[in-house]
Design a protein around this motif. Structure first.
Motif, PDB file in Angstrom:
ATOM      1  N   ALA A 497       0.832  -1.206   0.000  1.00 26.30           N
ATOM      2  CA  ALA A 497       0.000   0.000   0.000  1.00 26.30           C
ATOM      3  C   ALA A 497       0.866   1.256   0.000  1.00 26.30           C
ATOM      4  N   PRO A 498       0.396   2.315  -0.654  1.00 27.87           N
ATOM      5  CA  PRO A 498       1.115   3.591  -0.594  1.00 27.87           C
ATOM      6  C   PRO A 498       0.781   4.335   0.691  1.00 27.87           C
ATOM      7  N   ILE A 499       1.628   5.269   1.090  1.00 36.45           N
ATOM      8  CA  ILE A 499       1.240   6.220   2.129  1.00 36.45           C
ATOM      9  C   ILE A 499       0.291   7.207   1.461  1.00 36.45           C
ATOM     10  N   ALA A 500      -0.911   7.309   1.960  1.00 38.24           N
ATOM     11  CA  ALA A 500      -1.928   8.114   1.275  1.00 38.24           C
ATOM     12  C   ALA A 500      -2.862   8.750   2.288  1.00 38.24           C
ATOM     13  N   TYR A 501      -3.435   9.882   1.901  1.00 38.69           N
ATOM     14  CA  TYR A 501      -4.413  10.550   2.763  1.00 38.69           C
ATOM     15  C   TYR A 501      -5.389  11.317   1.885  1.00 38.69           C
ATOM     16  N   GLU A 502      -6.663  11.210   2.246  1.00 40.71           N
ATOM     17  CA  GLU A 502      -7.712  11.910   1.508  1.00 40.71           C
ATOM     18  C   GLU A 502      -8.360  12.963   2.399  1.00 40.71           C
ATOM     19  N   VAL A 503      -8.590  14.130   1.831  1.00 38.54           N
ATOM     20  CA  VAL A 503      -9.310  15.191   2.521  1.00 38.54           C
ATOM     21  C   VAL A 503     -10.497  15.586   1.645  1.00 38.54           C
ATOM     22  N   VAL A 504     -11.680  15.642   2.257  1.00 40.52           N
ATOM     23  CA  VAL A 504     -12.897  16.057   1.557  1.00 40.52           C
ATOM     24  C   VAL A 504     -13.449  17.280   2.261  1.00 40.52           C
ATOM     25  N   ARG A 505     -13.876  18.270   1.483  1.00 43.91           N
ATOM     26  CA  ARG A 505     -14.444  19.478   2.077  1.00 43.91           C
ATOM     27  C   ARG A 505     -15.610  19.963   1.221  1.00 43.91           C
ATOM     28  N   SER A 506     -16.697  20.335   1.870  1.00 41.94           N
ATOM     29  CA  SER A 506     -17.863  20.860   1.158  1.00 41.94           C
ATOM     30  C   SER A 506     -17.688  22.349   0.887  1.00 41.94           C
ATOM     31  N   ARG A 507     -17.883  22.726  -0.368  1.00 43.69           N
ATOM     32  CA  ARG A 507     -17.902  24.136  -0.777  1.00 43.69           C
ATOM     33  C   ARG A 507     -18.860  24.221  -1.958  1.00 43.69           C
ATOM     34  N   TYR A 508     -20.047  24.744  -1.693  1.00 42.81           N
ATOM     35  CA  TYR A 508     -21.128  24.701  -2.679  1.00 42.81           C
ATOM     36  C   TYR A 508     -20.949  25.763  -3.759  1.00 42.81           C
ATOM     37  N   MET A 509     -21.185  25.324  -5.014  1.00 41.80           N
ATOM     38  CA  MET A 509     -21.271  26.257  -6.146  1.00 41.80           C
ATOM     39  C   MET A 509     -21.911  25.521  -7.315  1.00 41.80           C
ATOM     40  N   THR A 510     -22.410  26.281  -8.291  1.00 37.82           N
ATOM     41  CA  THR A 510     -22.978  25.688  -9.494  1.00 37.82           C
ATOM     42  C   THR A 510     -22.063  25.987 -10.674  1.00 37.82           C
ATOM     43  N   LEU A 511     -22.203  25.197 -11.728  1.00 41.55           N
ATOM     44  CA  LEU A 511     -21.362  25.428 -12.901  1.00 41.55           C
ATOM     45  C   LEU A 511     -21.761  26.697 -13.639  1.00 41.55           C
ATOM     46  N   ASP A 512     -23.058  27.060 -13.593  1.00 41.59           N
ATOM     47  CA  ASP A 512     -23.483  28.288 -14.262  1.00 41.59           C
ATOM     48  C   ASP A 512     -22.928  29.527 -13.565  1.00 41.59           C
ATOM     49  N   GLN A 513     -22.721  29.433 -12.251  1.00 41.96           N
ATOM     50  CA  GLN A 513     -22.158  30.556 -11.498  1.00 41.96           C
ATOM     51  C   GLN A 513     -20.918  30.064 -10.747  1.00 41.96           C
ATOM     52  N   PHE A 514     -19.963  29.551 -11.517  1.00 47.48           N
ATOM     53  CA  PHE A 514     -18.787  28.916 -10.938  1.00 47.48           C
ATOM     54  C   PHE A 514     -17.857  29.966 -10.337  1.00 47.48           C
ATOM     55  N   ARG A 596     -30.534  21.889 -17.337  1.00 49.23           N
ATOM     56  CA  ARG A 596     -30.570  21.834 -15.872  1.00 49.23           C
ATOM     57  C   ARG A 596     -29.177  22.173 -15.354  1.00 49.23           C
ATOM     58  N   ASP A 597     -29.101  23.130 -14.446  1.00 53.55           N
ATOM     59  CA  ASP A 597     -27.810  23.511 -13.897  1.00 53.55           C
ATOM     60  C   ASP A 597     -27.233  22.365 -13.065  1.00 53.55           C
ATOM     61  N   ILE A 598     -25.919  22.348 -12.949  1.00 52.69           N
ATOM     62  CA  ILE A 598     -25.207  21.303 -12.212  1.00 52.69           C
ATOM     63  C   ILE A 598     -24.526  21.948 -11.018  1.00 52.69           C
ATOM     64  N   GLU A 599     -24.632  21.286  -9.854  1.00 51.06           N
ATOM     65  CA  GLU A 599     -24.048  21.844  -8.632  1.00 51.06           C
ATOM     66  C   GLU A 599     -22.952  20.938  -8.092  1.00 51.06           C
ATOM     67  N   ILE A 600     -21.972  21.560  -7.463  1.00 57.85           N
ATOM     68  CA  ILE A 600     -20.888  20.844  -6.784  1.00 57.85           C
ATOM     69  C   ILE A 600     -21.098  21.014  -5.288  1.00 57.85           C
ATOM     70  N   LEU A 601     -21.155  19.874  -4.570  1.00 55.02           N
ATOM     71  CA  LEU A 601     -21.332  19.934  -3.127  1.00 55.02           C
ATOM     72  C   LEU A 601     -20.007  19.865  -2.385  1.00 55.02           C
ATOM     73  N   SER A 602     -19.130  18.957  -2.832  1.00 56.96           N
ATOM     74  CA  SER A 602     -17.882  18.732  -2.094  1.00 56.96           C
ATOM     75  C   SER A 602     -16.733  18.502  -3.052  1.00 56.96           C
ATOM     76  N   TRP A 603     -15.524  18.742  -2.522  1.00 59.96           N
ATOM     77  CA  TRP A 603     -14.280  18.546  -3.262  1.00 59.96           C
ATOM     78  C   TRP A 603     -13.404  17.561  -2.493  1.00 59.96           C
ATOM     79  N   SER A 604     -12.696  16.717  -3.223  1.00 62.10           N
ATOM     80  CA  SER A 604     -11.845  15.711  -2.591  1.00 62.10           C
ATOM     81  C   SER A 604     -10.473  15.697  -3.248  1.00 62.10           C
ATOM     82  N   ILE A 605      -9.444  15.535  -2.428  1.00 64.36           N
ATOM     83  CA  ILE A 605      -8.083  15.337  -2.941  1.00 64.36           C
ATOM     84  C   ILE A 605      -7.451  14.167  -2.193  1.00 64.36           C
ATOM     85  N   VAL A 606      -6.919  13.223  -2.961  1.00 58.80           N
ATOM     86  CA  VAL A 606      -6.142  12.119  -2.406  1.00 58.80           C
ATOM     87  C   VAL A 606      -4.692  12.335  -2.804  1.00 58.80           C
ATOM     88  N   VAL A 607      -3.821  12.408  -1.817  1.00 61.43           N
ATOM     89  CA  VAL A 607      -2.379  12.524  -2.056  1.00 61.43           C
ATOM     90  C   VAL A 607      -1.737  11.225  -1.589  1.00 61.43           C
TER      91      VAL A 607
END
Length: 693
Positions: A497-514, A596-607
Motif C-alpha cells: 500500500a502507498p502512504i496516502a491521505y484523503e481530505v474532503v471538504r464541502s464548498r457549494y457552487m454551481t457550474l453556471d455561477q462557478f 438543468r444547472d449542475i451543482e458541486i457539493l464537495s471537493w476531494s483530494i487524495v495525495v
C-alpha cells in the motif's frame, strides 16, 4: 529513504482470532500467525515479530518501516466498549442522532427496535449559535454556556467530546471556539470537531462520524502509544504507519487524531493485495475473498482497482440491512463483510435449522479442537472432522488439534439435534457457511451490476483457501487464484500500500455561477493538508495527487464523482468538468438532463506516494505432474463419504506443477481444498491457479 526504496518492511494485522505478521527482506518473506491477545494486542504482535525475526536473523534496528492494521476501533464500536462520550451541538439539533433518516430499516418488522445511539440523550448538550450554508454567522456563539459545560463534562466523567455544529463545514470558527473555551475552562476530555473529521454537508452523517471518532479515540490513543513504547523498548527505531480503511497508510499521529479512518484497515489490506495480483496477472475482473477466523470479506476489483466509497455502516444490527448500522463518511474500500470465519459457531435453532455465526469463538476459548476450553462447534472443527485440516501441522505445528473434541462438539450440538452422522453434520456446517458467503457475494455483485461468472476469484486468509473452490462452484466462478503467503494476505497487502491521505471538504457552487477563486482556494487548502500528512511520513517521496468533485443536477439528492483537472482551474477546465459530469451521468443513467444547472457539493483530494509498478506477467513453465507427499481421508461433498485424496506440499511445488482434484494443497499456515471439478497448477509467480474442468 522513500517508501519505494524500502528494503526491509514489517507488517502486523490483528484479527479477531489470529494476529498475522509478515517480514519482507532482501532475502525473502517470513510470516507468522499467532493467536490474538485480546487483553493486550501488542503482546500478540511482539510474539509474531519474535518468530519472523528469529526466522530471518534480523535485529529490530534492521527494520526500515512497520505497518499495522487493527480491528480494535471496529470492535469497540460493535461491542459498545468505547469511551464515555458527550456531544455538543447547535440548539435544536440535540436529537439528530436518533432522528437519523426518519425511516425504519425494516418497514415490516412491527417489533423493530433501533440500536441505541452511542451518546445517550442526557449526554447530548446544545449551545446557542448558528451558521448559514455559506458560513455566515446568523447567531453568535454563547461563549458563557460553553464555559459552563466544561465543569459539567468533568463532573460527569466524560472522556471524549464530539462537537458538531450546523454548517461548520462552511465555517469552522464556532467549533474551534468551543474547543478553545472548553480547554481554557479545564475540560479534561479529548475533543473532536466535526469540521476536522468530516467537513461535509449532511449533518446526521457528519455528527455520527464525529461521535464514532470521539468514542474510540481515547482507546486507540492509549493502544497506539502503548504499541509505540513497546516497539521502542524492544529496540525498534523505524517509523510506525497505520493502514486506513481507504487502502493507504497514514502516520501514527494522524491515526491517533482520526482513528475512525482505521475501522476497515485489515480488510482494505487484502483488497490492496488482490488488486496488485490482478494487475500482475492482467486479470481485469476479480472478486477477492478473504476469510479469517471471525469474518469473511468480499470485494469487487475492476481494471485492477478495488471499488471505493465515501459511506460505510458500522455494526449493522441486521445482516445486509442498509440503515441498521451507524453510517460514517470516511474513505473506504467498498466490500461486504459477514460474520463467517473459522471460529464461527454452529447451532441448531428450535425449528431444527442449522445456523452458522455471526457469533465467533475467537482466539479464546477458540474452537473445540483448540483444547482451550471451547465446547461449541465451529467451522474449524468441521474442517478438522472432514479431514481438510491436518491436526498435527496446524499453525506450523505449534498448535495440536484435538479431533475427538471437535467430533464431540459437532455431534452434541448439530448431529444429534438434526439426527445425522457427525460427518454429515460437519459437511452441513461447511456447506452452510459457504452458502452464506456465496449469498453475500451474490448480493454485492447484483448491487454493482457485476456478473460473477466473468470474474476470477483471488482467495486468501487462513480460511479462504479451504472454502474458495466450493464458493466458486456455488457462484459459477471458473477460475480461482490462491497467492503465495495467502494465509497472511492482508498483512502482505499492507506492504504493497502507498502512504496516502484523503481530505474532503464541502464548498457549494454551481457550474453556471462557478466561483473560480473559491474553488481554487478550497483545492489549495485541502491539497496542503493532505500533502502535509503524507510528507510527515515520507519527506522525500514522489507524490501523486488525485482530485475529485461530488456533483449532481440541481434538485437531485445524490452525487456522482467527477475528476477535476490538475493545477489552477480556468474557464476551460470548468467546461471540461461539465463534459466529464455529463459523460459520467450518461454511463450510469444512459441520458443527461438538458437545460438543468449542475451543482458541486464537495471537493476531494487524495495525495499518495507513487506505487511501484506491478511486475510484468511472465509465461508459465512447461506443465508436469506434481508429486504428492502422501494422502489423507477426506469427506467429499460429491460422494457424501470419505475418500483418500493426494496431499501436495506447496513449498515444494515448482512453476508448472499440475494436478487434478480432488486434492489438498498444504502449506505452513493453511490448506487449499480442491474438488474433483477443478485442476490445479503453479504459475510463474508462485500462485496456485485452480480452474474448472
Amino acid at each position: 529513504m522513500t517508501h519505494a526504496k524500502t528494503k526491509t518492511r514489517l507488517a502486523a494485522d490483528i484479527g479477531g482470532t489470529f494476529t498475522d505478521v509478515v517480514l519482507e527482506t532482501p532475502k525473502g518473506m517470513f510470516t507468522a500467525k499467532v493467536p490474538t491477545d485480546l487483553e493486550q494486542p501488542e503482546r500478540g504482535i511482539m510474539a509474531g515479530v519474535t518468530i519472523v525475526r528469529e526466522q530471518s536473523g534480523l535485529a529490530p534496528s534492521d527494520i526500515d518501516i512497520f505497518v499495522h492494521g487493527t480491528t480494535l476501533a471496529t470492535n469497540a464500536l460493535i461491542e459498545r466498549k468505547g469511551a464515555r462520550t458527550a456531544l455538543i451541538t447547535t440548539e435544536g439539533f440535540r436529537d439528530s442522532l436518533e432522528i437519523a433518516y426518519e425511516s425504519r430499516y425494516d418497514q415490516f418488522d412491527l417489533q423493530l427496535e433501533k440500536p441505541a445511539p452511542l451518546v445517550p440523550r442526557d449526554l447530548r448538550f446544545t449551545v446557542t449559535e448558528r451558521m448559514d450554508v455559506r458560513g455566515n454567522v446568523l447567531l453568535p456563539l454563547d461563549r458563557a454556556r460553553v464555559t459552563e459545560l466544561a465543569a459539567e463534562l468533568n463532573r460527569l466523567g466524560i472522556e471524549a467530546v464530539a462537537v458538531g455544529l450546523l454548517h461548520s463545514y462552511a465555517n469552522p470558527a464556532h467549533e474551534q471556539a468551543v474547543r478553545a473555551l472548553l480547554i481554557d475552562a479545564g475540560c479534561t476530555a479529548e475533543i473532536t470537531l466535526s469540521s476536522d473529521v468530516c467537513p461535509e454537508v449532511r449533518e446526521y452523517e457528519r455528527f455520527m462520524t464525529t461521535v464514532c471518532n470521539s468514542y474510540v479515540q481515547p482507546i486507540m490513543a492509549r493502544y497506539l502509544r502503548a504499541l509505540e513504547k513497546t516497539l521502542a523498548d524492544n529496540g525498534f527505531v523505524c517509523p510506525l504507519f497505520l493502514m486506513t480503511s481507504g487502502g493507504g497508510m497514514t502516520t501514527l499521529e494522524a491515526a491517533i487524531r482520526y482513528p475512525i479512518r482505521l475501522v476497515e484497515s485489515g480488510p482494505s489490506g487484502g483488497a490492496v493485495l488482490a488488486s496488485r495480483i490482478a494487475a500482475s496477472l492482467e486479470e481485469d475482473r476479480v472478486v477477492s475473498f478473504d476469510m479469517g477466523g471471525t469474518t469473511a470479506k468480499i470485494c469487487l476489483i475492476d481494471d485492477y482497482l478495488p471499488q471505493t466509497a465515501r459511506n460505510f455502516e458500522i455494526a449493522r444490527a441486521a445482516r445486509f440491512q442498509k440503515g441498521s448500522g451507524m453510517p460514517v463518511r470516511i474513505p473506504v474500500v467498498e466490500m461486504i463483510e459477514i460474520g463467517a470465519g473459522g471460529g464461527s459457531i454452529a447451532d441448531v435453532d428450535t425449528m431444527r435449522r442449522l445456523a452458522i455465526g455471526p457469533e465467533s469463538a475467537g482466539s479464546v476459548p477458540g474452537a473445540a479442537c483448540y483444547g482451550k476450553g471451547g465446547v461449541k462447534p465451529t467451522v474449524t472443527d468441521a474442517n478438522v472432522v472432514l479431514g481438510r485440516i491436518d491436526p498435527e501441522t496446524f499453525a506450523e505445528g505449534r498448535m495440536h488439534l484435538d479431533v475427538d473434541a471437535a467430533r464431540t462438539a459437532i455431534k452434541g450440538d448439530v448431529g444429534d439435534p438434526l439426527d445425522v452422522s457427525t460427518s454429515e453434520a460437519a459437511l452441513g456446517i461447511t456447506e452452510m457457511v459457504e452458502e452464506n458467503m456465496a449469498n453475500a457475494a451474490r448480493i454485492h455483485s447484483v448491487e454493482h451490476g457485476a456478473d460473477l461468472s466473468r470474474y476470477t476469484m483471488i482467495a486468501f486468509g487462513g480460511g479462504g483457501p479451504l472454502h474458495a473452490v466450493r464458493m466458486a462452484e456455488k457462484l459459477g466462478v471458473g477460475r480461482v487464484i490462491v497467492p503465495a503467503n495467502c494465509s497472511v494476505g492482508s498483512a502482505v497487502g499492507f506492504l504493497r500500500a502507498p502512504i496516502a491521505y484523503e481530505v474532503v471538504r464541502s464548498r457549494y457552487m454551481t457550474l453556471d455561477q462557478f466561483d473560480l477563486n473559491g474553488a481554487n482556494a478550497v483545492l489549495d487548502e485541502i491539497s496542503s493538508e493532505a500533502r502535509g500528512i503524507v510528507r510527515s511520513g515520507e519527506p522525500e517521496a514522489d507524490l501523486v495527487e488525485t482530485r475529485t468533485a461530488y456533483m449532481r443536477y440541481v434538485g437531485q439528492g445524490h452525487e456522482i464523482q467527477v475528476p477535476v483537472p490538475a493545477g489552477t482551474l480556468t474557464e476551460k477546465d470548468v467546461a471540461q468538468i461539465r463534459a466529464d459530469y455529463e459523460a459520467g451521468y450518461t454511463r450510469l443513467f444512459s441520458r443527461t438532463i438538458p437545460e438543468r444547472d449542475i451543482e458541486i457539493l464537495s471537493w476531494s483530494i487524495v495525495v499518495s506516494t507513487a506505487q511501484e509498478p506491478a511486475e510484468p506477467r511472465q509465461a508459465d513453465g512447461t506443465a508436469f505432474d506434481a508429486a504428492a507427499i502422501g494422502d489423507r481421508s477426506v469427506f467429499l461433498p460429491a460422494d457424501h463419504d470419505y475418500r483418500d485424496v493426494p496431499i501436495y506440499w506447496r513449498p515444494d511445488l515448482a512453476a508448472g506443477a499440475s494436478f487434478q482434484g480432488p486434492a489438498l494443497v498444504a502449506e505452513p499456515q493453511t490448506t487449499t481444498f480442491v474438488t474433483a471439478a477443478f485442476t490445479g497448477r503453479i504459475d510463474s509467480k508462485s500462485n496456485l491457479v485452480l480452474e474448472k474442468v
